[in-house]
Design a protein around this motif. Structure first.
Motif, PDB file in Angstrom:
ATOM      1  N   GLU A 233      -7.643 -12.469   1.760  1.00  0.00           N
ATOM      2  CA  GLU A 233      -7.178 -11.990   3.067  1.00  0.00           C
ATOM      3  C   GLU A 233      -7.525 -12.969   4.176  1.00  0.00           C
ATOM      4  O   GLU A 233      -8.680 -13.385   4.333  1.00  0.00           O
ATOM      5  CB  GLU A 233      -7.787 -10.599   3.356  1.00  0.00           C
TER       6      GLU A 233
ATOM      7  N   THR B 185       0.849  -1.197   0.000  1.00  0.00           N
ATOM      8  CA  THR B 185       0.000   0.000   0.000  1.00  0.00           C
ATOM      9  C   THR B 185       0.884   1.247   0.000  1.00  0.00           C
ATOM     10  O   THR B 185       2.037   1.207   0.417  1.00  0.00           O
ATOM     11  CB  THR B 185      -0.900   0.073   1.253  1.00  0.00           C
TER      12      THR B 185
ATOM     13  N   VAL C  64      -7.512 -10.386  -4.261  1.00  0.00           N
ATOM     14  CA  VAL C  64      -6.844 -10.415  -2.960  1.00  0.00           C
ATOM     15  C   VAL C  64      -7.544 -11.461  -2.089  1.00  0.00           C
ATOM     16  O   VAL C  64      -8.780 -11.506  -2.042  1.00  0.00           O
ATOM     17  CB  VAL C  64      -6.904  -9.025  -2.273  1.00  0.00           C
TER      18      VAL C  64
ATOM     19  N   ASP D  95      -8.109   1.337   1.324  1.00  0.00           N
ATOM     20  CA  ASP D  95      -8.941   2.105   2.265  1.00  0.00           C
ATOM     21  C   ASP D  95      -8.434   1.914   3.697  1.00  0.00           C
ATOM     22  O   ASP D  95      -8.955   2.502   4.640  1.00  0.00           O
ATOM     23  CB  ASP D  95     -10.431   1.759   2.124  1.00  0.00           C
TER      24      ASP D  95
HETATM   25  O1  KIV Z   1      -6.969  -1.483   2.300  1.00  0.00           O
HETATM   26  C1  KIV Z   1      -6.026  -2.280   2.251  1.00  0.00           C
HETATM   27  O2  KIV Z   1      -4.876  -1.978   2.630  1.00  0.00           O
HETATM   28  C2  KIV Z   1      -6.279  -3.607   1.720  1.00  0.00           C
HETATM   29  C3  KIV Z   1      -5.195  -4.626   1.881  1.00  0.00           C
HETATM   30  C4  KIV Z   1      -5.193  -5.111   3.273  1.00  0.00           C
HETATM   31  C5  KIV Z   1      -5.315  -5.720   0.903  1.00  0.00           C
HETATM   32  O3  KIV Z   1      -7.325  -3.873   1.227  1.00  0.00           O
END
Ligand code: KIV
Length: 272
Positions: free
Chosen positions: A190, A30, A188, A52
Motif C-alpha cells: 500500500e 473490497t 498487499v 477492516d
Molecule cells: O481494509 C482494506 O480495505 C485494505 C485495503 C486497503 C487493501 O486493507
C-alpha cells in the motif's frame, strides 16, 4: 502462442500464484455485505477482501482501529453467502493478532469457522512473524500487507507515501521476503513508490497486490466505495473512480422525495 486466459471456476490461493506465473494481473476489490459482494463476484473479480476499511466506509469511523473481530465475522459471513467464484480474504482486525500468536490463531480460526472465509490478511512484517507462523501452521492461508499499514496510523502520523527512504525500503523488501518464506500466498503493498513495488514483485514468486503501489504489482486492489464514487471526500492520486454514485444516488433519492411529496409516487399502476 495462445493469449487466451485460463478460466477459473473458483479462485484459490493456488490460482493466484498461477496467475502471476502466467503474467495475468489479479483483480481484487473490497466488499462488506451480501448485495455488493454478489455484484462484485458476478463481475468476475478474482479476490474479494472483507477489509477492516469497513470501519471507515460502513461504520463511519476515522480509522480502521475500532472494528471488532465479531463485526468482521458478521461482514465476512454476509459476503461468503453471496459468492460463487472469488477467493474471500478477511482482515484480522487491530488487536486480534499482534500481541500473542495463540490469540492470533484463535482469531483466525474464528473467522474461518464462523464466516466460511478462505484466508486472512494481516498487517506487518518481522514484528508479527510468530503470529503469521502460528496461523499458517494451522492450515489457514495468510495474505500479508506492507507499506502504509492503516492499523499503525498513529505510529506513522499521516497517510503519506511510505518507504521513500532507503532504510524503510530495505526493511520492506526484507519483510516481503520473510512473509514469502513463512508461507504467505500474496502481499498487499500500500502506497509505496512504483519503483519499490517493481523490485519486490520481481524478487517474490508469490503475487503482490498494489493499492497506490503503481503498475508493477501483480494485481490491484481498491475499496469498492471509492471505485464507485460513493465516497467523495477521499481523493488520493492512486484512486480511479469509475462512477460518481454519490451524485447519482443522491439525485435518484431527491427525485423519490419529490415524487412522494407531489403525490406522483405511487401511481395507479404502482398500487393494488
Ligand atoms: O481494509 C482494506 O480495505 C485494505 C485495503 C486497503 C487493501 O486493507
Amino acid at each position: 502462442m495462445s493469449t487466451a486466459k485460463k478460466e477459473y471456476k473458483r479462485v484459490t490461493v493456488k490460482s493466484l500464484i498461477e496467475m502471476k506465473q502466467n503474467q495475468e494481473k489479479i483483480s481484487m476489490l473490497t466488499a462488506y455485505d451480501y448485495s455488493m459482494a454478489k455484484i462484485v463476484d458476478d463481475a468476475k473479480v478474482d479476490v474479494i477482501l472483507v477489509g477492516d476499511s469497513a470501519s471507515n466506509v460502513m461504520a463511519g469511523h476515522e480509522t480502521t482501529l475500532p472494528i471488532t473481530l465479531d463485526q468482521m465475522i458478521y461482514h465476512a459471513s454476509s459476503v461468503i453467502r453471496a459468492i460463487d467464484r472469488a477467493l474471500v480474504v478477511v482482515d484480522l482486525p487491530f488487536g486480534s493478532y499482534q500481541s500473542d500468536p495463540k490469540e492470533a490463531l484463535r482469531s483466525a480460526i474464528r473467522i474461518m469457522k464462523e464466516s466460511g472465509a478462505h484466508a486472512v490478511k494481516v498487517e506487518g512484517g518481522a514484528e508479527i512473524k510468530e503470529s503469521v507462523k502460528r496461523i499458517l501452521n494451522a492450515g489457514v492461508p495468510v495474505m500479508g500487507h506492507l507499506g502504509l499499514t492503516p492499523q499503525a496510523i498513529y505510529k506513522f502520523g499521516t497517510y503519506t507515501v511510505r518507504a521513500k527512504e532507503k532504510e524503510e525500503a530495505d526493511k520492506l523488501i526484507e519483510d516481503a521476503l520473510l512473509l514469502e518464506k513463512l508461507g504467505c500466498f500474496a502481499i498487499v503493498l500500500e502506497k509505496i513508490p512504483a519503483s519499490l513495488t517493481k523490485i519486490v514483485s520481481e524478487k517474490l514468486s508469490i503475487p503482490t497486490i498494489g493499492i497506490g503501489g503503481g503498475r508493477y504489482a501483480d494485481g490491484q486492489v481498491l475499496v469498492i466505495h471509492d471505485l464507485l464514487g460513493m465516497t467523495h471526500e477521499f481523493n488520493p492520486r492512486f484512486l480511479r473512480r469509475y462512477m460518481n454514485l454519490y451524485e447519482e444516488m443522491g439525485s435518484a433519492i431527491s427525485q423519490y422525495v419529490a415524487d412522494v411529496k407531489s403525490l406522483d409516487f405511487p401511481s395507479e399502476e404502482e398500487q393494488y
